[in-house]
Design a protein around this motif. Structure first.
Motif, PDB file in Angstrom:
ATOM      1  N   LEU A   6       2.586   9.531  10.206  1.00  0.00           N
ATOM      2  CA  LEU A   6       1.490   8.673  10.631  1.00  0.00           C
ATOM      3  C   LEU A   6       0.371   8.772   9.602  1.00  0.00           C
ATOM      4  N   TRP A   7      -0.371   7.687   9.455  1.00  0.00           N
ATOM      5  CA  TRP A   7      -1.514   7.675   8.557  1.00  0.00           C
ATOM      6  C   TRP A   7      -2.775   7.987   9.336  1.00  0.00           C
ATOM      7  N   ASN A   8      -3.728   8.619   8.685  1.00  0.00           N
ATOM      8  CA  ASN A   8      -5.036   8.811   9.291  1.00  0.00           C
ATOM      9  C   ASN A   8      -5.966   7.714   8.765  1.00  0.00           C
ATOM     10  N   SER A   9      -7.213   7.731   9.182  1.00  0.00           N
ATOM     11  CA  SER A   9      -8.167   6.698   8.778  1.00  0.00           C
ATOM     12  C   SER A   9      -8.368   6.661   7.269  1.00  0.00           C
ATOM     13  N   ALA A  10      -8.357   7.819   6.637  1.00  0.00           N
ATOM     14  CA  ALA A  10      -8.529   7.866   5.179  1.00  0.00           C
ATOM     15  C   ALA A  10      -7.351   7.199   4.465  1.00  0.00           C
ATOM     16  N   ASP A  11      -6.146   7.417   4.958  1.00  0.00           N
ATOM     17  CA  ASP A  11      -4.960   6.789   4.361  1.00  0.00           C
ATOM     18  C   ASP A  11      -5.035   5.271   4.475  1.00  0.00           C
ATOM     19  N   VAL A  12      -5.401   4.787   5.655  1.00  0.00           N
ATOM     20  CA  VAL A  12      -5.493   3.350   5.890  1.00  0.00           C
ATOM     21  C   VAL A  12      -6.622   2.760   5.046  1.00  0.00           C
ATOM     22  N   ALA A  13      -7.747   3.464   4.978  1.00  0.00           N
ATOM     23  CA  ALA A  13      -8.878   2.991   4.183  1.00  0.00           C
ATOM     24  C   ALA A  13      -8.481   2.833   2.717  1.00  0.00           C
ATOM     25  N   GLN A  14      -7.753   3.778   2.201  1.00  0.00           N
ATOM     26  CA  GLN A  14      -7.309   3.694   0.808  1.00  0.00           C
ATOM     27  C   GLN A  14      -6.329   2.534   0.634  1.00  0.00           C
ATOM     28  N   PHE A  15      -5.402   2.376   1.549  1.00  0.00           N
ATOM     29  CA  PHE A  15      -4.400   1.316   1.462  1.00  0.00           C
ATOM     30  C   PHE A  15      -5.044  -0.067   1.524  1.00  0.00           C
ATOM     31  N   VAL A  48       0.222  -1.185  10.010  1.00  0.00           N
ATOM     32  CA  VAL A  48      -0.858  -1.534   9.081  1.00  0.00           C
ATOM     33  C   VAL A  48      -0.358  -2.572   8.071  1.00  0.00           C
ATOM     34  N   ARG A  49       0.851  -2.369   7.564  1.00  0.00           N
ATOM     35  CA  ARG A  49       1.421  -3.337   6.613  1.00  0.00           C
ATOM     36  C   ARG A  49       1.617  -4.699   7.265  1.00  0.00           C
ATOM     37  N   ALA A  50       2.028  -4.715   8.536  1.00  0.00           N
ATOM     38  CA  ALA A  50       2.233  -5.978   9.253  1.00  0.00           C
ATOM     39  C   ALA A  50       0.915  -6.730   9.426  1.00  0.00           C
ATOM     40  N   ILE A  51      -0.156  -6.017   9.722  1.00  0.00           N
ATOM     41  CA  ILE A  51      -1.478  -6.639   9.847  1.00  0.00           C
ATOM     42  C   ILE A  51      -1.875  -7.257   8.505  1.00  0.00           C
ATOM     43  N   LEU A  52      -1.682  -6.524   7.446  1.00  0.00           N
ATOM     44  CA  LEU A  52      -2.018  -7.025   6.113  1.00  0.00           C
ATOM     45  C   LEU A  52      -1.190  -8.264   5.773  1.00  0.00           C
ATOM     46  N   ASP A  53       0.099  -8.235   6.071  1.00  0.00           N
ATOM     47  CA  ASP A  53       0.971  -9.380   5.806  1.00  0.00           C
ATOM     48  C   ASP A  53       0.517 -10.612   6.582  1.00  0.00           C
ATOM     49  N   ARG A  54       0.145 -10.427   7.849  1.00  0.00           N
ATOM     50  CA  ARG A  54      -0.321 -11.559   8.670  1.00  0.00           C
ATOM     51  C   ARG A  54      -1.616 -12.139   8.125  1.00  0.00           C
ATOM     52  N   ARG A  55      -2.537 -11.280   7.715  1.00  0.00           N
ATOM     53  CA  ARG A  55      -3.816 -11.766   7.177  1.00  0.00           C
ATOM     54  C   ARG A  55      -3.610 -12.485   5.859  1.00  0.00           C
ATOM     55  N   GLN A  56      -2.697 -11.996   5.038  1.00  0.00           N
ATOM     56  CA  GLN A  56      -2.414 -12.679   3.773  1.00  0.00           C
ATOM     57  C   GLN A  56      -1.772 -14.027   4.032  1.00  0.00           C
ATOM     58  N   ALA A  57      -0.905 -14.108   5.015  1.00  0.00           N
ATOM     59  CA  ALA A  57      -0.232 -15.372   5.324  1.00  0.00           C
ATOM     60  C   ALA A  57      -1.225 -16.411   5.819  1.00  0.00           C
ATOM     61  N   THR A  58      -2.176 -16.004   6.647  1.00  0.00           N
ATOM     62  CA  THR A  58      -3.141 -16.977   7.165  1.00  0.00           C
ATOM     63  C   THR A  58      -4.146 -17.381   6.102  1.00  0.00           C
ATOM     64  N   SER A  59      -4.419 -16.519   5.134  1.00  0.00           N
ATOM     65  CA  SER A  59      -5.378 -16.878   4.099  1.00  0.00           C
ATOM     66  C   SER A  59      -4.772 -17.798   3.039  1.00  0.00           C
ATOM     67  N   THR A  60      -3.443 -17.889   2.999  1.00  0.00           N
ATOM     68  CA  THR A  60      -2.802 -18.753   2.001  1.00  0.00           C
ATOM     69  C   THR A  60      -2.316 -20.064   2.598  1.00  0.00           C
ATOM     70  N   GLU A  61      -2.503 -20.249   3.915  1.00  0.00           N
ATOM     71  CA  GLU A  61      -2.090 -21.506   4.524  1.00  0.00           C
ATOM     72  C   GLU A  61      -3.037 -22.612   4.094  1.00  0.00           C
ATOM     73  N   PRO A  62      -2.509 -23.808   3.837  1.00  0.00           N
ATOM     74  CA  PRO A  62      -3.389 -24.916   3.455  1.00  0.00           C
ATOM     75  C   PRO A  62      -4.274 -25.336   4.608  1.00  0.00           C
ATOM     76  N   ALA A  63      -5.463 -25.790   4.290  1.00  0.00           N
ATOM     77  CA  ALA A  63      -6.394 -26.248   5.331  1.00  0.00           C
ATOM     78  C   ALA A  63      -5.871 -27.502   5.988  1.00  0.00           C
TER      79      ALA A  63
END
Length: 65
Positions: A6-15, A48-63
């Motif tokens: 498991l990651w702690n807050s410092a690990d997630v913050a760095q990632f 954490v990786r899944a959250i990042l993937d979802r945010r990247q996907a929504t930021s690259t969707e066309p308006a």
């Protein structure tokens, strides 16, 4: 569950390139899936990786017009 640690807050913050307190606040608000053990948050790396993937996907969707 996998054997992955498991990651702690410092690990997630760095990632995520965030401040550790920001990660803790996001977890407390439910924006990051995690579990609080005592005073410390713990996170599954795959969540954490899944959250990042979802945010990247929504930021690259066309308006939409």
């Amino acid at each position: 569950m996998t054997d992955e640690q498991l990651w702690n807050s410092a690990d997630v913050a760095q990632f995520l390139d965030l401040h550790q307190q920001t990660v803790s606040r996001m977890a407390a608000r439910g924006e990051l899936p995690g579990v609080k053990i005592g005073r410390a948050w713990r996170f599954r790396p795959e969540d954490v990786r899944a959250i990042l993937d979802r945010r990247q996907a929504t930021s690259t969707e066309p308006a939409q017009k």
